[in-house]
Scaffold this motif. Structure first.
Motif, PDB file in Angstrom:
ATOM      1  N   TYR A 154       0.845  -1.205   0.000  1.00  0.00           N
ATOM      2  CA  TYR A 154       0.000   0.000   0.000  1.00  0.00           C
ATOM      3  C   TYR A 154       0.876   1.249   0.000  1.00  0.00           C
ATOM      4  O   TYR A 154       0.603   2.226  -0.690  1.00  0.00           O
ATOM      5  CB  TYR A 154      -0.912   0.043   1.235  1.00  0.00           C
ATOM      6  CG  TYR A 154      -1.752  -1.186   1.490  1.00  0.00           C
ATOM      7  CD1 TYR A 154      -2.281  -1.928   0.440  1.00  0.00           C
ATOM      8  CD2 TYR A 154      -2.031  -1.587   2.790  1.00  0.00           C
ATOM      9  CE1 TYR A 154      -3.048  -3.043   0.689  1.00  0.00           C
ATOM     10  CE2 TYR A 154      -2.811  -2.706   3.044  1.00  0.00           C
ATOM     11  CZ  TYR A 154      -3.314  -3.436   1.992  1.00  0.00           C
ATOM     12  OH  TYR A 154      -4.061  -4.529   2.240  1.00  0.00           O
ATOM     13  N   TYR A 206      -6.314   0.512  -3.570  1.00  0.00           N
ATOM     14  CA  TYR A 206      -5.586  -0.695  -3.201  1.00  0.00           C
ATOM     15  C   TYR A 206      -5.709  -0.935  -1.709  1.00  0.00           C
ATOM     16  O   TYR A 206      -6.040  -2.046  -1.257  1.00  0.00           O
ATOM     17  CB  TYR A 206      -4.111  -0.517  -3.603  1.00  0.00           C
ATOM     18  CG  TYR A 206      -3.231  -1.731  -3.498  1.00  0.00           C
ATOM     19  CD1 TYR A 206      -3.759  -3.016  -3.563  1.00  0.00           C
ATOM     20  CD2 TYR A 206      -1.858  -1.594  -3.373  1.00  0.00           C
ATOM     21  CE1 TYR A 206      -2.925  -4.113  -3.476  1.00  0.00           C
ATOM     22  CE2 TYR A 206      -1.024  -2.690  -3.291  1.00  0.00           C
ATOM     23  CZ  TYR A 206      -1.566  -3.946  -3.339  1.00  0.00           C
ATOM     24  OH  TYR A 206      -0.733  -5.031  -3.260  1.00  0.00           O
ATOM     25  N   PHE A 207      -5.508   0.133  -0.931  1.00  0.00           N
ATOM     26  CA  PHE A 207      -5.556  -0.026   0.519  1.00  0.00           C
ATOM     27  C   PHE A 207      -6.949  -0.418   0.990  1.00  0.00           C
ATOM     28  O   PHE A 207      -7.106  -1.371   1.754  1.00  0.00           O
ATOM     29  CB  PHE A 207      -5.135   1.270   1.219  1.00  0.00           C
ATOM     30  CG  PHE A 207      -5.482   1.260   2.671  1.00  0.00           C
ATOM     31  CD1 PHE A 207      -4.734   0.518   3.558  1.00  0.00           C
ATOM     32  CD2 PHE A 207      -6.603   1.921   3.143  1.00  0.00           C
ATOM     33  CE1 PHE A 207      -5.086   0.448   4.894  1.00  0.00           C
ATOM     34  CE2 PHE A 207      -6.960   1.860   4.474  1.00  0.00           C
ATOM     35  CZ  PHE A 207      -6.193   1.124   5.345  1.00  0.00           C
TER      36      PHE A 207
END
Lengths: 106, 481
Positions: B138, B157-158
């Motif tokens: 991340y 993404y996180f």
């Protein structure tokens, strides 16, 4: 060892409900911070079930708490990185709303 | 106790190397290559230790850590991935005024996690290793913190990564509770003893784990985060993200599905097979429509996830060569995909440049060597001999055919998909060599380290295509334990 009254099932049901609320919150909210909070709620539901299983299942006595402590540590690491990323994008975009992060959608 | 420390020595070495990298940057500031040199030295030492341990299986920490040939194989692959990423990144990042020491240290921490996933003997270590591997990911995705695209990719993404971690974790805890053990092999024993029927708690655990893992490997329909995260990240980092965490997640899949949940294979094989079909097909079809080469490679990496899943299904059907196929494919995929992204890094010499297909037109005339290397990586991704990609696809598909059943259907789907994929990979090659040069020329980066990275990736891709025998022996040794 610590004593918790009652049976295993209510704790697991509560954990399931908390987990579902967290998952719903993640899917329904648009604010990145709210989504982060929803993930924390899901992880705490997992913690609750880990501790409850560790207390009520004889073979797992003591392990549940260790598992939960590790999960708390991982959740803290994740939240730290997550908040940093949210602050970074807030500086670039001036909004915490994730549905406005759509520059790359084609 | 001291024996335990020796067994986990690779993990300790990588962690200490990361600390040394940060210290070296503090002691000699403003030297771009000092941290990289320290990191590469540490990786060399780690590789040597891993080679020493590749003889036989040793357990440490009451069975939580299993060292031996399997970890040696994956650790060496991980070290190679990190080393190539370290070669292609620093100049790209420096041109955009991002530091390289923190970058190297973050990558090394992620490698710690990957080694831990490969070595884990129980669910707890497995989960800690997974998180240690993805959290640095991340950070890396958002490494260009002043770039709106990079932070946007990182946020997606996180958020989806942590969401899937929570789902996976709930499944892991339920599995642990319902089998009363965290050890992967003992879970398999408990599940075999419980008989054929699925208990409700185990069924729920299986569903949650499958969903969580599918997010991690970016299988369709859990792939939404992938294209944005890959397109937004700085290009060399995208190369790492599309290789490192993905292979790590497949190792997790091997550990959970092919060790702990193998007695339930009949329940998960149909689901994984459907996911594999959707992943291959959708990844390739969407890649066809992309004009941004980086985004095209993002979708192509989704398609490669599908091919790897075919190997998992074959192994689930009881065909041991399925795991061998996945392990071989991982190495080939790592080399050719990192190579392709190193090429994209090279043509992004000017900060802020994006790579559209039309930008690459006629590159072969101006920069023949670079274009040749790009063609090699693209041919390997297509699966044309004599490249690593050919043998990788061949082994996975062969194992699926030998496994029979649903896996042989997947083999046919995989072959059809390889044909679709050839269209968009070869289109890039055609642009490189057979089109007139674009009006606005791309600025090619010429940093020596980047060139070294390109050459290493290319040499590996070609070598595995010409002489795959050595690696096959290593794979056989790794899965024998």
């Amino acid at each position: 060892m610590s004593q918790i009254a009652g049976h295993l099932e209510p704790y697991l049901v509560l954990a399931g409900i908390l987990f579902s609320i967290g998952a719903f919150g993640f899917l329904a909210r648009r604010n990145a911070i709210s989504m982060l909070m929803s993930i924390e709620l899901m992880l705490n539901a997992v913690n609750l079930s880990a501790v409850a299983l560790g207390v009520f299942i004889p073979a797992l006595v003591g392990q549940g708490i260790a598992f939960a402590l590790l999960i708390i540590a991982v959740a803290a690491a994740e939240a730290t990185v997550g908040l940093a990323i949210v602050i970074a994008i807030y500086r670039n975009r001036k909004t915490p709303l994730v549905d406005e992060y759509d520059t790359m959608r084609q | 106790m001291s024996g335990d420390l020796l067994t986990i020595a690779p993990l300790i070495t990588v962690g200490l190397t990361a600390v040394a990298v940060l210290l070296s940057d503090g002691l000699t500031p403003n030297r771009r290559y000092a941290p990289i040199a320290v990191a590469l030295a540490g990786l060399g030492l780690t590789s040597w230790i891993l080679l020493q341990q590749s003889g036989g299986t040793v357990t440490a920490l009451s069975g939580a850590y299993i060292g031996g040939p399997f970890v040696a194989y994956l650790g060496l692959l991980g070290s190679a991935v990190v080393a190539i990423t370290l070669l292609i990144s620093p100049d790209h990042l420096a041109a955009r005024r991002y530091p390289s020491a923190e970058f190297a240290a973050t990558l090394l921490f992620a490698l710690c996690g990957a080694i831990l996933v490969g070595a884990s003997g129980d669910l707890v270590t497995l989960f800690i290793g997974l998180e240690l591997m993805v959290i640095p990911g991340y950070i890396l995705a958002g490494y260009a913190k002043r770039d709106p695209l990079s932070t946007e990719g990182a946020v997606k993404y996180f958020l989806l990564g942590s969401f899937s971690s929570a789902i996976l974790l709930f499944g892991i805890v339920l599995l642990w509770g319902s089998t009363s053990t965290a050890s992967l092999t003992e879970i398999a024993t408990a599940l075999t003893a419980a008989g054929a029927g699925l208990q409700p708690a185990v069924a729920m655990a299986l569903a949650l784990i499958t969903t969580g893992v599918a997010f991690k490997i970016a299988a369709v329909p859990f792939h939404y985060w992938t294209p944005d995260a890959y397109q937004g990240s700085p290009t060399p980092i995208t190369g790492y993200l599309s290789v490192g965490p993905k292979i790590g997640a497949f190792v997790l899949m091997i550990k959970i599905f092919l060790i702990a949940l193998l007695p339930l294979a009949a329940s998960w094989i149909p689901v994984v097979a459907i996911l594999a079909t959707a992943t291959m097909t959708l990844g390739n079809l969407v890649a066809l429509t992309q004009s941004n080469v980086k985004r095209m490679l993002a979708y192509s990496s989704i398609a490669h996830t599908g091919y790897l899943m075919v190997g998992i299904v074959a192994a689930g059907e009881g065909e041991a060569s399925g795991i061998a196929g996945v392990l071989f494919y991982s190495v080939a995929y790592a080399l050719m995909n990192l190579g392709a992204f190193a090429f994209l890094t090279a043509v992004q010499g000017r900060p802020g440049a994006t790579v559209q297909l039309s930008d690459l037109a006629g590159l072969g005339r101006k920069h023949p060597m670079l274009a040749l290397l790009a063609a090699l990586f693209l041919l390997s991704l297509t699966g044309i001999p004599p490249t690593a990609g050919f043998f990788a696809k061949a082994y996975v598909i062969l194992s699926a055919v030998q496994a029979g059943g649903i896996a042989s259907v997947l083999a046919i789907v995989a072959v059809l998909n390889a044909a679709i994929a050839a269209f968009y990979y070869l289109r890039v090659v055609i642009y490189l060599f057979m089109r007139d040069p674009a009006e606005v020329e791309v600025q090619v980066a010429t940093a020596p380290l980047l060139r070294a990275g390109l050459v290493v990736a290319a040499a590996g891709t070609l070598l595995l295509g010409l002489l795959p025998g050595g690696l096959i022996e290593a794979v056989v040794k790794a899965i024998a334990s």
